[in-house]
Design an enzyme around this catalytic site. Structure first.
Site, PDB file in Angstrom:
ATOM      1  N   ASN A 203      10.780  29.366  87.720  1.00 25.00           N
ATOM      2  CA  ASN A 203      12.071  29.186  87.533  1.00 25.00           C
ATOM      3  C   ASN A 203      12.675  30.917  87.683  1.00 25.00           C
ATOM      4  OD1 ASN A 203      14.562  29.854  86.314  1.00 25.00           O
ATOM      5  ND2 ASN A 203      14.703  27.748  85.531  1.00 25.00           N
TER       6      ASN A 203
ATOM      7  N   ASP B 139      15.463  31.950  88.044  1.00 21.34           N
ATOM      8  CA  ASP B 139      16.956  32.447  87.760  1.00 21.34           C
ATOM      9  C   ASP B 139      17.324  33.646  87.442  1.00 21.34           C
ATOM     10  OD1 ASP B 139      17.749  29.437  87.973  1.00 21.34           O
ATOM     11  OD2 ASP B 139      17.708  28.947  85.757  1.00 21.34           O
ATOM     12  N   HIS B 140      16.099  34.291  86.966  1.00 19.73           N
ATOM     13  CA  HIS B 140      16.629  35.668  86.366  1.00 19.73           C
ATOM     14  C   HIS B 140      16.375  36.893  87.282  1.00 19.73           C
ATOM     15  CE1 HIS B 140      17.815  33.915  82.658  1.00 19.73           C
ATOM     16  NE2 HIS B 140      16.782  33.406  82.209  1.00 19.73           N
TER      17      HIS B 140
ATOM     18  N   HIS C  17      18.438  26.682  88.455  1.00 19.38           N
ATOM     19  CA  HIS C  17      19.547  26.157  87.851  1.00 19.38           C
ATOM     20  C   HIS C  17      20.922  26.651  88.508  1.00 19.38           C
ATOM     21  CE1 HIS C  17      21.439  24.982  83.682  1.00 19.38           C
ATOM     22  NE2 HIS C  17      22.117  24.536  84.755  1.00 19.38           N
TER      23      HIS C  17
ATOM     24  N   ARG D  56      24.391  26.951  87.820  1.00 19.84           N
ATOM     25  CA  ARG D  56      25.371  26.539  86.829  1.00 19.84           C
ATOM     26  C   ARG D  56      26.808  26.521  87.348  1.00 19.84           C
ATOM     27  NH1 ARG D  56      22.519  27.883  81.736  1.00 19.84           N
ATOM     28  NH2 ARG D  56      24.448  27.387  80.686  1.00 19.84           N
TER      29      ARG D  56
ATOM     30  N   ARG E   4      26.425  31.991  87.107  1.00 22.80           N
ATOM     31  CA  ARG E   4      26.328  33.340  86.493  1.00 22.80           C
ATOM     32  C   ARG E   4      24.966  33.764  87.139  1.00 22.80           C
ATOM     33  NH1 ARG E   4      24.231  31.433  80.321  1.00 22.80           N
ATOM     34  NH2 ARG E   4      26.352  30.387  80.450  1.00 22.80           N
ATOM     35  N   HIS E   5      24.083  33.010  87.544  1.00 21.96           N
ATOM     36  CA  HIS E   5      23.048  33.678  88.249  1.00 21.96           C
ATOM     37  C   HIS E   5      22.815  33.084  89.591  1.00 21.96           C
ATOM     38  CE1 HIS E   5      21.150  30.558  86.286  1.00 21.96           C
ATOM     39  NE2 HIS E   5      20.982  30.900  84.766  1.00 21.96           N
TER      40      HIS E   5
ATOM     41  N   GLU F 283      17.752  22.246  88.872  1.00 22.95           N
ATOM     42  CA  GLU F 283      18.257  22.124  87.737  1.00 22.95           C
ATOM     43  C   GLU F 283      19.597  22.012  87.758  1.00 22.95           C
ATOM     44  OE1 GLU F 283      17.429  24.722  84.393  1.00 22.95           O
ATOM     45  OE2 GLU F 283      15.382  24.471  84.695  1.00 22.95           O
TER      46      GLU F 283
ATOM     47  N   THR G  44      19.726  26.917  78.554  1.00 25.51           N
ATOM     48  CA  THR G  44      19.958  25.726  78.046  1.00 25.51           C
ATOM     49  C   THR G  44      19.548  25.718  76.827  1.00 25.51           C
ATOM     50  OG1 THR G  44      19.369  25.244  80.490  1.00 25.51           O
ATOM     51  CG2 THR G  44      19.447  23.296  79.030  1.00 25.51           C
TER      52      THR G  44
ATOM     53  N   GLU H  91      11.329  16.013  81.535  1.00 31.15           N
ATOM     54  CA  GLU H  91      10.683  17.135  81.219  1.00 31.15           C
ATOM     55  C   GLU H  91      11.188  17.359  79.578  1.00 31.15           C
ATOM     56  OE1 GLU H  91      12.187  20.673  83.395  1.00 31.15           O
ATOM     57  OE2 GLU H  91      11.550  21.900  81.634  1.00 31.15           O
TER      58      GLU H  91
ATOM     59  N   HIS I 181      10.525  25.361  78.796  1.00 33.71           N
ATOM     60  CA  HIS I 181      11.525  26.105  77.856  1.00 33.71           C
ATOM     61  C   HIS I 181      10.631  26.813  76.944  1.00 33.71           C
ATOM     62  CE1 HIS I 181      15.230  27.518  76.435  1.00 33.71           C
ATOM     63  NE2 HIS I 181      15.744  27.061  77.613  1.00 33.71           N
TER      64      HIS I 181
ATOM     65  N   GLY J 172       9.977  30.327  83.404  1.00 32.22           N
ATOM     66  CA  GLY J 172      11.074  31.317  84.050  1.00 32.22           C
ATOM     67  C   GLY J 172      10.903  32.488  83.398  1.00 32.22           C
ATOM     68  N   HIS J 173      11.603  32.684  82.475  1.00 29.51           N
ATOM     69  CA  HIS J 173      11.838  34.067  81.701  1.00 29.51           C
ATOM     70  C   HIS J 173      10.847  34.886  81.681  1.00 29.51           C
ATOM     71  CE1 HIS J 173      13.282  37.118  78.533  1.00 29.51           C
ATOM     72  NE2 HIS J 173      14.033  37.373  79.259  1.00 29.51           N
TER      73      HIS J 173
HETATM   74  N1  PXP Z   1      13.218  23.879  82.034  1.00 33.72           N
HETATM   75  C1  PXP Z   1      14.463  23.780  81.731  1.00 33.72           C
HETATM   76  C2  PXP Z   1      15.359  22.535  81.821  1.00 33.72           C
HETATM   77  C3  PXP Z   1      15.211  24.895  81.542  1.00 33.72           C
HETATM   78  O1  PXP Z   1      16.739  24.877  81.532  1.00 33.72           O
HETATM   79  C4  PXP Z   1      14.777  26.343  81.664  1.00 33.72           C
HETATM   80  C5  PXP Z   1      15.368  27.398  81.468  1.00 33.72           C
HETATM   81  O2  PXP Z   1      16.523  27.503  82.675  1.00 33.72           O
HETATM   82  C6  PXP Z   1      13.351  26.301  81.727  1.00 33.72           C
HETATM   83  C7  PXP Z   1      12.747  25.152  81.935  1.00 33.72           C
HETATM   84  C8  PXP Z   1      12.665  27.663  81.830  1.00 33.72           C
HETATM   85  O3  PXP Z   1      12.836  28.212  80.622  1.00 33.72           O
HETATM   86  P1  PXP Z   1      12.272  29.714  80.301  1.00 33.72           P
HETATM   87  O4  PXP Z   1      13.183  30.683  81.162  1.00 33.72           O
HETATM   88  O5  PXP Z   1      12.557  29.904  78.929  1.00 33.72           O
HETATM   89  O6  PXP Z   1      10.913  29.612  80.884  1.00 33.72           O
END
Ligand code: PXP
Length: 240
Positions: A7, A9-10, A43, A45, A49-50, A70, A101, A151, A191, A213-214
């Site tokens: 992921n 996003d960041h 994602h 949104r 925001r990103h 997402e 999320t 998921e 997540h 992701g993060h």
């Molecule tokens: N799965 C879903 C459905 C999410 O919303 C997110 C966060 O965007 C992730 C996985 C990834 O989470 P993390 O960034 O904590 O790894």
């Protein structure tokens, strides 16, 4: 063997900190793919925001591995998914005030909407997954709505304090896996997973796909995206 979707996003979060054009999440996706990522997740949104609309469109044209979008359930976002045609959508709850999320999607309450969206996605050849807590009613509602996968939300496991709580959360994930498979759906997980906590979850047989992701983007800032993805992939593939 379980697959890793990164992921990104960041990467876009860093770009948006200055409202500029770098770093480009599309460049990041290419690095992830070169390092062996099996999929790219973003994602889109409501508040953008990103990740923004341009990212989603260019990623669709660029990513050769799985492209997982997402998204919340609003009609404007569903229309974008129909137009872009990612390989898969993962439906998530979306709350404007949240940092990320939070809970899972309430598929019991939203079953009618979920069924309608799933039909629309399937018409475009898009797989549908729902992001849910490992709860039997939520899994069965996802199956009833005609979705392809769930998921399982690993956030409670990631936040668990102490061995007993960790084991309890792992057992809930194992039970969730069993119910999901019995309902004929594919099991994903994600997540809050990190380099420190991913191993026990990766040991759970039958979790086919991880969305992380993060933690990967955080490590990439220090060691580079390719190394960060490679290190996570190794942990998922060899958790023992
Ligand atoms: N799965 C879903 C459905 C999410 O919303 C997110 C966060 O965007 C992730 C996985 C990834 O989470 P993390 O960034 O904590 O790894």
């Amino acid at each position: 063997m379980a697959l890793l979707n990164v992921n990104i996003d960041h990467v876009a979060t860093i770009r948006q900190a200055r409202r500029t054009d770098e770093p480009d999440p599309v460049w990041a996706a290419v690095q992830c793919e070169l390092a062996g990522a099996n999929g790219i997740t973003v994602h889109l949104r409501q508040d953008r925001r990103h990740i923004n609309d341009r990212d989603v469109m260019v990623l669709k044209e660029t990513v050769a591995c799985k492209f997982n979008l997402e998204m919340g359930l609003s009609d404007s976002i569903v229309k974008i998914a129909e137009k872009v045609r990612p390989d898969q959508v993962t439906l998530v709850p979306e709350n404007r005030a949240e940092l990320t999320t939070e809970g899972g999607l309430d598929c019991v309450k939203l079953k009618q909407r979920l069924t309608a969206i799933t039909k629309r996605m399937h018409k475009k050849g898009i797989l549908v997954s729902t992001f849910i807590l490992p709860d039997e009613q939520q899994i069965l509602a996802t199956a009833d709505a005609g979705c392809d996968a769930v998921e399982l939300h690993t956030g409670r496991y990631a936040n668990a304090a102490g061995d007993n709580d960790i084991e309890k959360q792992l057992n809930l994930l194992r039970d969730g896996r069993d119910i999901t498979r019995a309902a004929g759906l594919i099991v994903h997980a994600g997540h809050g997973l990190t380099y420190r906590n991913v191993r026990p979850v990766a040991k759970i047989e039958g979790l086919c796909e991880f969305n992380i992701g993060h933690s990967i983007v955080s490590r990439a800032v220090l060691v580079g995206m390719r190394r960060a993805v490679d290190e996570m992939k190794r942990l998922i593939e060899n958790p023992f």
